[in-house]
Design a protein around this motif. Structure first.
Motif, PDB file in Angstrom:
ATOM      1  N   PHE A 248       0.824  -1.211   0.000  1.00 24.83           N
ATOM      2  CA  PHE A 248       0.000   0.000   0.000  1.00 24.83           C
ATOM      3  C   PHE A 248       0.856   1.258   0.000  1.00 24.83           C
ATOM      4  CE2 PHE A 248      -2.145   3.482   2.107  1.00 24.83           C
ATOM      5  CZ  PHE A 248      -3.384   3.499   1.506  1.00 24.83           C
ATOM      6  N   ASN A 249       0.459   2.214  -0.864  1.00 27.35           N
ATOM      7  CA  ASN A 249       0.937   3.598  -0.757  1.00 27.35           C
ATOM      8  C   ASN A 249      -0.150   4.503  -1.316  1.00 27.35           C
ATOM      9  OD1 ASN A 249       1.425   4.239  -3.637  1.00 27.35           O
ATOM     10  ND2 ASN A 249       3.060   2.710  -3.457  1.00 27.35           N
ATOM     11  N   TRP A 250      -0.114   5.762  -0.884  1.00 27.07           N
ATOM     12  CA  TRP A 250      -1.219   6.666  -1.228  1.00 27.07           C
ATOM     13  C   TRP A 250      -1.263   7.016  -2.704  1.00 27.07           C
ATOM     14  CZ3 TRP A 250      -5.288   7.255   1.593  1.00 27.07           C
ATOM     15  CH2 TRP A 250      -5.210   7.067   2.971  1.00 27.07           C
ATOM     16  N   THR A 251      -0.117   7.023  -3.358  1.00 20.88           N
ATOM     17  CA  THR A 251      -0.110   7.313  -4.805  1.00 20.88           C
ATOM     18  C   THR A 251      -0.906   6.247  -5.564  1.00 20.88           C
ATOM     19  OG1 THR A 251       2.067   8.351  -4.638  1.00 20.88           O
ATOM     20  CG2 THR A 251       1.346   7.639  -6.830  1.00 20.88           C
ATOM     21  N   GLY A 252      -0.645   4.985  -5.259  1.00 19.56           N
ATOM     22  CA  GLY A 252      -1.372   3.913  -5.926  1.00 19.56           C
ATOM     23  C   GLY A 252      -2.846   3.915  -5.595  1.00 19.56           C
ATOM     24  N   PHE A 253      -3.174   4.180  -4.304  1.00 20.05           N
ATOM     25  CA  PHE A 253      -4.582   4.165  -3.885  1.00 20.05           C
ATOM     26  C   PHE A 253      -5.366   5.305  -4.523  1.00 20.05           C
ATOM     27  CE2 PHE A 253      -7.969   5.462  -0.972  1.00 20.05           C
ATOM     28  CZ  PHE A 253      -8.659   4.262  -0.803  1.00 20.05           C
ATOM     29  N   ILE A 254      -4.826   6.527  -4.416  1.00 23.16           N
ATOM     30  CA  ILE A 254      -5.548   7.705  -4.951  1.00 23.16           C
ATOM     31  C   ILE A 254      -5.662   7.623  -6.476  1.00 23.16           C
ATOM     32  CG2 ILE A 254      -5.421  10.212  -5.231  1.00 23.16           C
ATOM     33  CD1 ILE A 254      -4.116  10.319  -2.440  1.00 23.16           C
ATOM     34  N   SER A 255      -4.612   7.155  -7.139  1.00 13.35           N
ATOM     35  CA  SER A 255      -4.658   7.040  -8.604  1.00 13.35           C
ATOM     36  C   SER A 255      -5.750   6.060  -9.041  1.00 13.35           C
ATOM     37  CB  SER A 255      -3.307   6.581  -9.145  1.00 13.35           C
ATOM     38  OG  SER A 255      -2.307   7.517  -8.855  1.00 13.35           O
TER      39      SER A 255
END
Length: 411
Positions: A248-255
């Motif tokens: 998990f990281n926020w870049t992957g989640f938000i994208s």
């Protein structure tokens, strides 16, 4: 009256044949006798005599003998046209041979599903392998679309399919669809590059939730409570998977979330851009427009890094041949699996396609875990299963509701 006319006609037909030497005299007699009979009956020439006279004239003399022989000769086609008349059934009207696609429709549809899944799985695996040594999703997104556009142009050049003309009105309708398609495609690739493929697809399982929200609050179309209820497992499952996802990281989640929103708006604009043009040509035009949308951000965001060290690093790791062939094939797989998804939708009912789409996501998640050896926690696995089950439930209910609406309209 009819019997008398027929008997006179029979008597006229039974007259002795006029010899060839007296052909002109015979023709005069044949012309005179019906007129005399007509005058005896009241000055009106009989209709049947008028109809028979040309035939009798053609059958007299030497040439008439040849014509009589021709008329009396049996016709092979007529003799074999009906079994009841002693003919052979082979002379009956031939039925056009049935092609393979018409003879085995279920087999062909199954092949479409298989190729859709196969190409999707191969695309996701190859795409992630490229990002492992070339982490530039904006540029790779452009390559995906560019290869697809070249494929469409070559197909149009050879006439498979024939290019459908496009006017200014249709272009205006397709531009918003293509912009949303481009944004969704780029953000999906940013997520693929940042986190595990399985996690991106788990987040993208939330797309039906965004579709329902857009229909309710943007289009003003009321969503039944049962449909909202079926989306609860999707939200819960994605939340469980996200909390314990190792990559998990926020870049992957938000994208991935932006990708869901973009594809939701693409669906909205697609409904406004409904046209009689076939899906293959529509997707080709959308790909061309989306390519022009994706090029500027790729140059601005990743251009300087690519020119400095991006290309050189990739070439040093895998070599020129592998780098170029990987980019080409990932672009081909991307275009073909999207095109096959559209063609499959045209062959099956919405419910079948919805179930197939859910199963496709299961295949992609499962094969990506096997291909890359991604370790997932027990909670992530359970959350993924719950999310996929919720998508399946939602797709089933929604497709059934649409089918009932169509039946009501037809009645």
């Amino acid at each position: 009256m009819e019997s008398r006319v027929l008997s006179r006609a029979a008597a006229a037909a039974a007259l002795p044949t006029v010899p060839a030497s007296g052909g002109s005299r015979g023709r005069a007699l044949l012309r005179r006798r019906p007129r005399e009979a007509g005058r005896r009956r009241g000055g009106r020439e009989p209709d049947l005599g008028r109809q028979l006279r040309p035939a009798l004239l053609l059958l007299e003399g030497p040439r008439g003998a040849a014509r009589r022989e021709t008329l009396l000769r049996p016709c092979p086609a007529a003799a074999s046209s009906s079994p009841a008349e002693g003919g052979d059934s082979a002379g009956e009207a031939k039925i056009a041979p049935v092609g393979f696609f018409e003879k085995y429709p279920a087999l062909v549809t199954g092949f479409f599903f298989f190729m859709w899944y196969f190409l999707n799985v191969i695309f996701n695996i190859l795409n992630k392998k490229i990002y492992n040594y070339f982490p530039y999703p904006y540029f790779v997104s452009v390559v995906h679309l560019a290869v697809g556009v070249v494929y469409c142009l070559v197909s149009w050049a050879v006439g498979l399919p024939k290019r459908a003309p496009i006017d200014a009105n249709l272009l205006k309708l397709l531009i918003p669809v293509a912009v949303c398609h481009a944004l969704g495609h780029v953000t999906s690739n940013v997520s693929f590059a940042a986190v595990a493929v399985s996690f991106t697809h788990t987040i993208k399982a939330l797309e039906p939730f965004f579709n329902a929200a857009a229909s309710q609050f943007i289009l003003g179309q009321p969503i039944p409570f049962t449909l909202w209820l079926s989306l609860a497992p999707v939200v819960i499952g994605v939340s469980m998977a996200s909390l314990t996802e190792l990559s998990f990281n926020w870049t992957g989640f938000i994208s991935a979330m932006i990708s869901n929103i973009s594809f939701t708006y693409r669906s909205i604009y697609s409904k406004k851009a409904m046209t009689d043009m076939d899906s293959t040509n529509i997707y080709a035009y959308i790909s061309i427009i989306a390519l022009f949308v994706c090029i500027p951000p790729a140059i601005i965001i990743e251009g300087p890094q690519l020119m400095k060290y991006g290309f050189n690093d990739a070439l040093a790791k895998v070599g020129t041949t592998k780098f170029v062939t990987d980019l080409f094939w990932v672009g081909m797989f991307y275009h073909l699996y999207n095109q096959l998804a559209t063609n499959t939708l045209e062959r099956v009912a919405p419910l079948t396609h919805a179930v197939g789409n859910v199963l496709k996501r299961v295949f992609v998640i499962g094969f990506s875990i096997l291909a890359f050896g991604n370790k997932i926690s027990t909670q992530t696995g359970i959350g993924t299963v719950i999310a996929i089950a919720g998508v399946a439930m939602y797709s089933f209910i929604k497709a059934k509701m649409e089918e009932e609406k169509r039946q009501l309209k037809s009645t």
